[in-house]
Write a protein that holds these residues in place. Structure first.
Motif, PDB file in Angstrom:
ATOM      1  N   LYS A   1       0.807  -1.219   0.000  1.00 41.25           N
ATOM      2  CA  LYS A   1       0.000   0.000   0.000  1.00 41.25           C
ATOM      3  C   LYS A   1       0.842   1.273   0.000  1.00 41.25           C
ATOM      4  CE  LYS A   1      -0.582   0.249   4.976  1.00 41.25           C
ATOM      5  NZ  LYS A   1      -1.453   0.219   6.083  1.00 41.25           N
ATOM      6  N   ASP A   2       2.029   1.257   0.608  1.00 39.50           N
ATOM      7  CA  ASP A   2       2.864   2.457   0.650  1.00 39.50           C
ATOM      8  C   ASP A   2       3.526   2.733  -0.689  1.00 39.50           C
ATOM      9  OD1 ASP A   2       2.216   2.864   3.304  1.00 39.50           O
ATOM     10  OD2 ASP A   2       3.870   1.608   4.027  1.00 39.50           O
ATOM     11  N   ALA A   3       3.793   1.709  -1.463  1.00 38.12           N
ATOM     12  CA  ALA A   3       4.495   1.877  -2.737  1.00 38.12           C
ATOM     13  C   ALA A   3       3.547   2.327  -3.852  1.00 38.12           C
ATOM     14  CB  ALA A   3       5.189   0.580  -3.135  1.00 38.12           C
ATOM     15  N   LYS A   4       2.265   2.037  -3.742  1.00 44.26           N
ATOM     16  CA  LYS A   4       1.331   2.339  -4.830  1.00 44.26           C
ATOM     17  C   LYS A   4       1.194   3.836  -5.127  1.00 44.26           C
ATOM     18  CE  LYS A   4      -1.464  -1.782  -4.927  1.00 44.26           C
ATOM     19  NZ  LYS A   4      -2.784  -2.358  -4.780  1.00 44.26           N
ATOM     20  N   PRO A   5       1.041   4.710  -4.143  1.00 39.65           N
ATOM     21  CA  PRO A   5       0.928   6.136  -4.493  1.00 39.65           C
ATOM     22  C   PRO A   5       2.145   6.657  -5.254  1.00 39.65           C
ATOM     23  CG  PRO A   5       0.266   5.791  -2.218  1.00 39.65           C
ATOM     24  CD  PRO A   5       0.822   4.501  -2.718  1.00 39.65           C
ATOM     25  N   ASP A   6       3.333   6.158  -4.913  1.00 38.97           N
ATOM     26  CA  ASP A   6       4.541   6.596  -5.623  1.00 38.97           C
ATOM     27  C   ASP A   6       4.507   6.145  -7.074  1.00 38.97           C
ATOM     28  OD1 ASP A   6       5.442   7.731  -3.286  1.00 38.97           O
ATOM     29  OD2 ASP A   6       6.562   5.933  -2.674  1.00 38.97           O
ATOM     30  N   ARG A   7       4.018   4.903  -7.314  1.00 42.12           N
ATOM     31  CA  ARG A   7       3.924   4.400  -8.687  1.00 42.12           C
ATOM     32  C   ARG A   7       2.901   5.190  -9.493  1.00 42.12           C
ATOM     33  NH1 ARG A   7       2.419  -1.454  -8.272  1.00 42.12           N
ATOM     34  NH2 ARG A   7       2.460  -1.182  -6.049  1.00 42.12           N
ATOM     35  N   ILE A   8       1.773   5.547  -8.860  1.00 38.98           N
ATOM     36  CA  ILE A   8       0.745   6.315  -9.564  1.00 38.98           C
ATOM     37  C   ILE A   8       1.273   7.702  -9.914  1.00 38.98           C
ATOM     38  CG2 ILE A   8      -1.522   7.396  -9.294  1.00 38.98           C
ATOM     39  CD1 ILE A   8      -2.326   4.938  -7.595  1.00 38.98           C
ATOM     40  N   ASP A   9       1.977   8.331  -8.973  1.00 37.68           N
ATOM     41  CA  ASP A   9       2.541   9.657  -9.237  1.00 37.68           C
ATOM     42  C   ASP A   9       3.578   9.595 -10.356  1.00 37.68           C
ATOM     43  OD1 ASP A   9       0.964  10.848  -7.339  1.00 37.68           O
ATOM     44  OD2 ASP A   9       2.474  10.738  -5.737  1.00 37.68           O
ATOM     45  N   ALA A  10       4.362   8.518 -10.404  1.00 34.72           N
ATOM     46  CA  ALA A  10       5.394   8.376 -11.441  1.00 34.72           C
ATOM     47  C   ALA A  10       4.753   8.223 -12.818  1.00 34.72           C
ATOM     48  CB  ALA A  10       6.304   7.189 -11.143  1.00 34.72           C
ATOM     49  N   VAL A  11       3.633   7.511 -12.899  1.00 31.22           N
ATOM     50  CA  VAL A  11       2.973   7.304 -14.181  1.00 31.22           C
ATOM     51  C   VAL A  11       2.334   8.617 -14.654  1.00 31.22           C
ATOM     52  CG1 VAL A  11       1.012   6.130 -15.291  1.00 31.22           C
ATOM     53  CG2 VAL A  11       2.531   4.865 -13.771  1.00 31.22           C
ATOM     54  N   LEU A  12       1.749   9.387 -13.744  1.00 33.83           N
ATOM     55  CA  LEU A  12       1.090  10.634 -14.108  1.00 33.83           C
ATOM     56  C   LEU A  12       2.075  11.750 -14.453  1.00 33.83           C
ATOM     57  CD1 LEU A  12      -1.771  10.723 -11.471  1.00 33.83           C
ATOM     58  CD2 LEU A  12      -1.958  10.148 -13.882  1.00 33.83           C
ATOM     59  N   ALA A  13       3.286  11.660 -13.958  1.00 31.21           N
ATOM     60  CA  ALA A  13       4.267  12.743 -14.193  1.00 31.21           C
ATOM     61  C   ALA A  13       4.907  12.675 -15.552  1.00 31.21           C
ATOM     62  CB  ALA A  13       5.357  12.670 -13.145  1.00 31.21           C
TER      63      ALA A  13
END
Length: 175
Positions: free
Chosen positions: A163-175
């Motif tokens: 769960k902690d790694a998912k927001p970072d992955r989503i932000d990386a895809v959107l950036a």
């Protein structure tokens, strides 16, 4: 021998109001008959004569006259309590609320949470204490007690190990 029942002396306002009710004959029949009983008694008629006049029981005429002597024109509108007698006592309601707030598993039932039908059936089939109640009345009592069987859903905690790694992955895809 007991003194005959008579209405007390009418005030001018009371006499006018009673005449108005009797002459118009509109509205409640109960109110009209009670006004007629009071007027007849105030004019000196006996209770048996009044009872024949309004086609009522003598005890009813006496009750109306006594009520008028005590309450005045408020006696024209009786405060009858209606409805059927209560079938469920306050102790039954307390027991019902206690059962509803206990998990069914603790009471030996094969399910994890209550529904209205399950709770109603469980209360009716309970060998210790039987409470027979309809679904609608049960719903009303539970609502008054602030009990709901809807599960509160929350997204504050996740069981996902990543769960902690998912927001970072989503932000990386959107950036």
């Amino acid at each position: 021998m007991a003194e005959p029942v008579r209405a007390r002396r009418l005030t001018d306002a009371e006499g006018q109001r009673l005449q108005q009710i009797v002459r118009r004959g509109k509205g409640s029949t109960v109110r009209w008959r009670r006004a007629l009983i009071i007027m007849a008694s105030a004019s000196g008629n006996t209770v048996p004569a009044i009872a024949r006049l309004v086609a009522a029981d003598e005890d009813t005429a006496r009750e109306v006259v006594h009520a008028f002597n005590q309450k005045g024109l408020a006696a024209l509108d009786p405060r009858w309590a209606g409805g059927r007698p209560r079938r469920i006592t306050d102790d039954d309601i307390d027991y019902l609320v206690e059962t509803a707030t206990t998990r069914p598993e603790k009471l030996g039932r094969p399910f994890t949470h209550w529904r209205l039908r399950k709770l109603s059936a469980g209360l009716a089939e309970n060998p210790v204490r039987v409470v027979r109640i309809g679904h609608e009345r049960l719903r009303q009592l539970l609502r008054e007690a602030g009990i709901t069987f809807q599960r509160t859903r929350t997204w504050k905690e996740s069981t996902d190990p990543d769960k902690d790694a998912k927001p970072d992955r989503i932000d990386a895809v959107l950036a």
